[in-house]
Design an enzyme around this catalytic site. Structure first.
Site, PDB file in Angstrom:
ATOM      1  N   TYR A  47       0.934  -1.376   0.113  1.00  0.00           N
ATOM      2  CA  TYR A  47       0.063   0.105  -0.123  1.00  0.00           C
ATOM      3  C   TYR A  47       0.814   1.028   0.116  1.00  0.00           C
ATOM      4  CZ  TYR A  47      -4.291   2.452   0.593  1.00  0.00           C
ATOM      5  OH  TYR A  47      -5.597   3.275   0.355  1.00  0.00           O
ATOM      6  N   LYS A 102     -21.032 -20.084  -9.205  1.00  0.00           N
ATOM      7  CA  LYS A 102     -20.346 -19.892 -10.649  1.00  0.00           C
ATOM      8  C   LYS A 102     -18.815 -19.586 -10.439  1.00  0.00           C
ATOM      9  CE  LYS A 102     -21.228 -20.355 -15.069  1.00  0.00           C
ATOM     10  NZ  LYS A 102     -22.380 -21.204 -15.361  1.00  0.00           N
TER      11      LYS A 102
END
Length: 399
Positions: A47, A102
């Site tokens: 970060y 899915k």
């Protein structure tokens, strides 16, 4: 406060003890970090301030997203909840468990990261514009459980506007696996594609896609059936999609009439419609017929009936042999497309996927083995390799 809230708030859930609901508690997926954050040094790289250098480099050269983000390995699984499994229009919230499912299949069988996105709109323009605006975050778009005929326009227009793979699995995944199984069934029964007569029951997303891929594979005598009978140009009630379908199927051989008319002497029945085909109609098919009754959970022709008249029988269910399961196709198709940074999924890539699946059966070919099972470890690598090669051959590979 609803009567369900106390159970949830107290740490239980309303259907505790039911194994299906127990498995779904908290959802079926989560995001994990691919880098270790053990301390301040790692945090400063992952970060701020380190990440700013990566952002600046990508701003100067957007192609670097392919190296320094998860975008090229991530697919959006997009639905509006209007055609979910056999449940129909249940809305976006109720569709989420299927989209989560899915997504984990993408990861399990293709190594592809997937994010389920359930849109609270059924407006074609809003869906298209939303997906276009989300597209920079993804390497591909898998459209899922969007009702016909809107699904055709949505997919076609997204393909025009985006240079990443767009794939409506309800259409093309079903078509790829059905073709793979049919190739082996034709071989087993001694039939040639150009001499085979096919009946497709269902003129929705799957039926249209199956008809088109069969034509691409050399099968030209096809009759597609909807609620009013054979989809042919002599009818005055056809939508633009069905009129185009009629021109490339029934019209070629002047086929008109009812399901019973189409089935008489047919070599192959492919069901993607629901409903039931009467046994007396099934009995009129050609000897050594092929029946793929793929509706879930109730096949259009029950296997016990189908086996009386057909040599090869397949369904969409896992408790019968020869399951026509989309999971055999879509993870490997996207894996192959992503591996070569394909700009689209072409008809050639779909045909290559079907060929790869069919070839995996090999010497095991038998009436109860015309398609490999979803847990066959060869499936994903074989499909992805064939798709990647076809992408290069079709000129849509960027790597």
């Amino acid at each position: 406060m609803s009567e369900l809230e106390p159970a949830v708030q107290s740490g239980g859930h309303p259907f505790a003890g039911d194994p299906v609901f127990d498995l779904h508690v908290g959802g079926k997926m989560a995001i994990e970090s691919s880098v270790e954050l053990a301390g301040a040094d790692e945090l400063s790289l992952a970060y701020t301030p380190g990440v700013a250098r990566v952002c600046t480099a990508i701003a100067e050269n957007p192609e670097l997203t392919q190296h320094y983000t998860w975008v090229p390995n991530t697919v959006a699984v997009v639905t509006d909840g209007t055609a979910v499994l056999g449940l129909g229009d249940i809305g976006p919230a109720a569709a989420m468990p299927v989209m989560e499912g899915k997504a984990i299949l993408f990861k399990q069988f293709g190594g592809v990261d997937a994010i389920p996105i359930c849109l609270d709109t059924t407006d074609t323009e809003e869906i298209i514009e939303t997906v276009v605006r989300l597209a920079p975050s993804f390497g591909g778009i898998n459209l899922e459980d969007i009702s016909a005929p809107r699904c055709f326009e949505i997919e076609d227009r997204l393909k025009e506007r985006l240079d990443i793979p767009i794939f409506h699995d309800d259409q093309h995944g079903t078509a790829v696996v059905a073709l793979a199984a049919l190739k082996n069934a034709l071989k087993l029964t001694g039939r040639e594609p150009g001499e085979t007569r096919v009946v497709i029951s269902g003129a929705g997303a799957a039926g249209v896609a199956i008809a088109k891929i069969l034509i691409g594979a050399g099968i030209t005598d096809i009759a597609v059936i909807d609620r009013r009978g054979i989809v042919s140009s002599d009818r005055s009630d056809l939508t633009p999609v069905k009129r185009q379908l009629a021109e490339i199927t029934a019209d070629r051989n002047s086929r008109t009439g009812s399901l019973a008319d189409a089935m008489k002497g047919a070599d192959v029945y492919l069901g993607v419609s629901g409903g039931t085909v009467p046994e007396e109609v099934v009995a009129t098919m050609a000897p050594d017929a092929i029946i793929f009754a793929m509706a879930n959970p109730t096949p259009e022709v029950h296997p016990d009936v189908a086996h009386k008249y057909a040599r090869v029988v397949a369904t969409g269910r896992s408790d019968f042999p020869n399951q026509i399961n989309n999971v055999l196709a879509f993870p490997g198709i996207f894996r192959g497309a992503f591996d070569v940074r394909a700009t689209a999924i072409t008809e050639g890539m779909k045909l290559a996927a079907a060929d790869a699946l069919a070839e995996l059966v090999g010497d095991a070919l038998a009436e109860d083995m015309v398609i490999p099972g979803p847990f066959d470890p060869r499936v994903g690598p074989a499909v992805s390799a064939a798709v990647a090669e076809a992408a290069r051959r079709d000129g849509v590979a960027r790597a």
